[in-house]
Design an enzyme around this catalytic site. Structure first.
Site, PDB file in Angstrom:
ATOM      1  N   ASP A  90      34.439 159.931 -67.566  1.00 50.63           N
ATOM      2  CA  ASP A  90      34.316 161.065 -68.471  1.00 50.63           C
ATOM      3  C   ASP A  90      32.834 161.278 -68.755  1.00 50.63           C
ATOM      4  OD1 ASP A  90      35.041 163.106 -70.136  1.00 50.63           O
ATOM      5  OD2 ASP A  90      35.710 161.834 -71.786  1.00 50.63           O
ATOM      6  N   GLU A 127      35.388 172.843 -66.539  1.00 47.32           N
ATOM      7  CA  GLU A 127      36.049 173.507 -67.655  1.00 47.32           C
ATOM      8  C   GLU A 127      35.707 174.991 -67.779  1.00 47.32           C
ATOM      9  OE1 GLU A 127      37.118 172.443 -72.283  1.00 47.32           O
ATOM     10  OE2 GLU A 127      36.399 170.967 -70.852  1.00 47.32           O
ATOM     11  N   LYS A 187      39.772 172.998 -65.872  1.00 50.01           N
ATOM     12  CA  LYS A 187      40.174 172.581 -67.219  1.00 50.01           C
ATOM     13  C   LYS A 187      40.356 173.802 -68.119  1.00 50.01           C
ATOM     14  CE  LYS A 187      38.487 168.765 -69.182  1.00 50.01           C
ATOM     15  NZ  LYS A 187      37.475 167.789 -69.672  1.00 50.01           N
ATOM     16  N   THR A 198      43.459 170.572 -71.223  1.00 52.90           N
ATOM     17  CA  THR A 198      42.712 169.719 -72.140  1.00 52.90           C
ATOM     18  C   THR A 198      42.967 170.112 -73.598  1.00 52.90           C
ATOM     19  OG1 THR A 198      40.511 168.784 -72.549  1.00 52.90           O
ATOM     20  CG2 THR A 198      40.615 171.141 -72.099  1.00 52.90           C
ATOM     21  N   PHE A 241      44.542 163.801 -75.869  1.00 50.80           N
ATOM     22  CA  PHE A 241      43.415 163.122 -76.503  1.00 50.80           C
ATOM     23  C   PHE A 241      43.899 162.002 -77.411  1.00 50.80           C
ATOM     24  CE2 PHE A 241      39.623 166.254 -76.265  1.00 50.80           C
ATOM     25  CZ  PHE A 241      39.890 166.480 -74.930  1.00 50.80           C
TER      26      PHE A 241
END
Length: 364
Positions: free
Chosen positions: A54, A133, A169, A194, A216
């Protein structure tokens, strides 16, 4: 670290209190397998789970050898400030200026190019895929999300990278989930959903048949610490771990094709508690801790365990989704907060680009 026994021998004569010759032999001359240091928690984890870095920092990717890597506006902003990556920013700015149009259009072209440039460099270092993203400010506009995703994919393809190596994303709003469904069904573009905090979001993503979700963990824990009297949790009690475990079990029990990538970890205990999850995306700091940790890792999640879970299959249309998600205060607050923070970092990155772009145009 050297064993306590060997350290003790430096200060004290050690006498075996036994008549067992084998025991005497063993502790004088340990067997080769006992001398061998247990492999790192990171390497053990990789046996159960695909490890994803990440980060936008290529050096971290080189060091920890993940299968995939994922980025977001916050990570790209941090990386773009590093001297090592100024050349990528400069190249993206030249590209944006060359594309022409208004200042806003040039900045937009630069942002797209910068995100893809980082992705291209990452793909040189990972065997799998990179996640790129879509701007969080588009989170409530399905058509704009689809258009932006296709533009990013086109930039990758212009650079010779197949869309099979890219995950787009998208925020897990209702509009984002429907954008993911359209991209998967009509364009063959794989999506990574996400900012996912609620079970309703997870169910809707599975029904949309997106490739992957990133629930998350750490941000859920943050919310509970901030909004309840409880300030510490053991890994198996961690509300983020419990949430991802339920989602994983639901997907496997009912045979959904969407896979689960746990994200946003606050400590290695959370990571270990989800060993066996399809994928886990982990920051360089926690990857470093896991690489130095030699404790034993146990597979916590598996399809076999999931099949035995007492879960009922549900279906969510738009109104059901909005109601069930709305009923989860934590998820509502963390989703909106996450969108705001990613949007704020995108604006900061745009401001940096505008300043540099002005310098280039002025010949500085």
């Amino acid at each position: 670290m050297e064993s306590a026994l060997n350290q003790l021998k430096k200060f004290t004569v050690v006498v075996a209190d036994t008549g067992d010759f084998n025991a005497i032999d063993e502790y004088k001359h340990p067997a080769p397998d006992k001398r061998r240091k247990m492999e790192s928690a990171l390497n053990q984890l990789k046996k159960f789970t695909v490890v994803v870095a990440d980060t936008g920092d290529f050096n971290a990717i080189d060091e920890y050898k993940p299968q995939d890597a994922t980025t977001n506006p916050s990570l790209i902003l941090a990386a773009a400030k590093m001297p090592a990556y100024q050349s990528l920013l400069d190249q993206a700015i030249k590209y944006g200026i060359a594309k022409g149009g208004t200042e806003e259009e040039q900045v937009a072209h630069t942002m797209d190019k910068l995100f893809v440039s980082f992705g291209l460099e990452i793909l040189k270092k990972v065997p799998g895929r990179v996640s790129t993203e879509v701007d969080a400010r588009l989170s409530f506009d399905k058509d704009e999300m689809v258009a932006k995703a296709l533009k990013l994919i086109a930039l990758y393809e212009e650079a010779g990278i197949s869309k099979e190596r890219v995950l787009i994303k998208l925020s897990s709003t209702w509009e984002g989930i429907q954008a993911g469904k359209e991209l998967e069904e009509k364009h063959g573009v794989h999506c990574n959903m996400t900012l996912l905090f609620s079970f309703a979001q997870a169910v809707a993503c599975a029904e949309a048949k997106v490739t992957l979700i990133s629930p998350f963990v750490g941000r859920i824990l943050d919310w509970y610490k901030e909004n309840t009297d409880r300030k510490s949790y053991e890994p198996h009690e961690d509300p983020g771990v419990i949430s991802v475990t339920k989602i994983y079990n639901y997907y496997k029990k009912f045979g959904y094709s969407t896979v689960v990538m746990g994200a946003s970890f606050r400590n290695t205990g959370e990571v270990k508690a989800l060993a066996g999850c399809d994928l886990l995306t982990i920051s360089p700091g926690l990857l470093a801790e896991l690489s130095q940790d030699h404790s034993s890792i146990t597979e916590m999640l598996s399809e076999e365990k999931a099949k035995a879970c007492d879960l009922k299959k549900i279906h969510l249309d738009e109104k059901d989704f909005r109601w069930q998600h709305n009923e989860d205060r934590m998820a509502v607050e963390k989703l909106s907060d996450g969108i705001r923070k990613f949007a704020a970092d995108a604006i900061k990155l745009e401001t940096m680009i505008k300043e540099k772009m002005l310098s280039v145009k002025n010949g500085q």
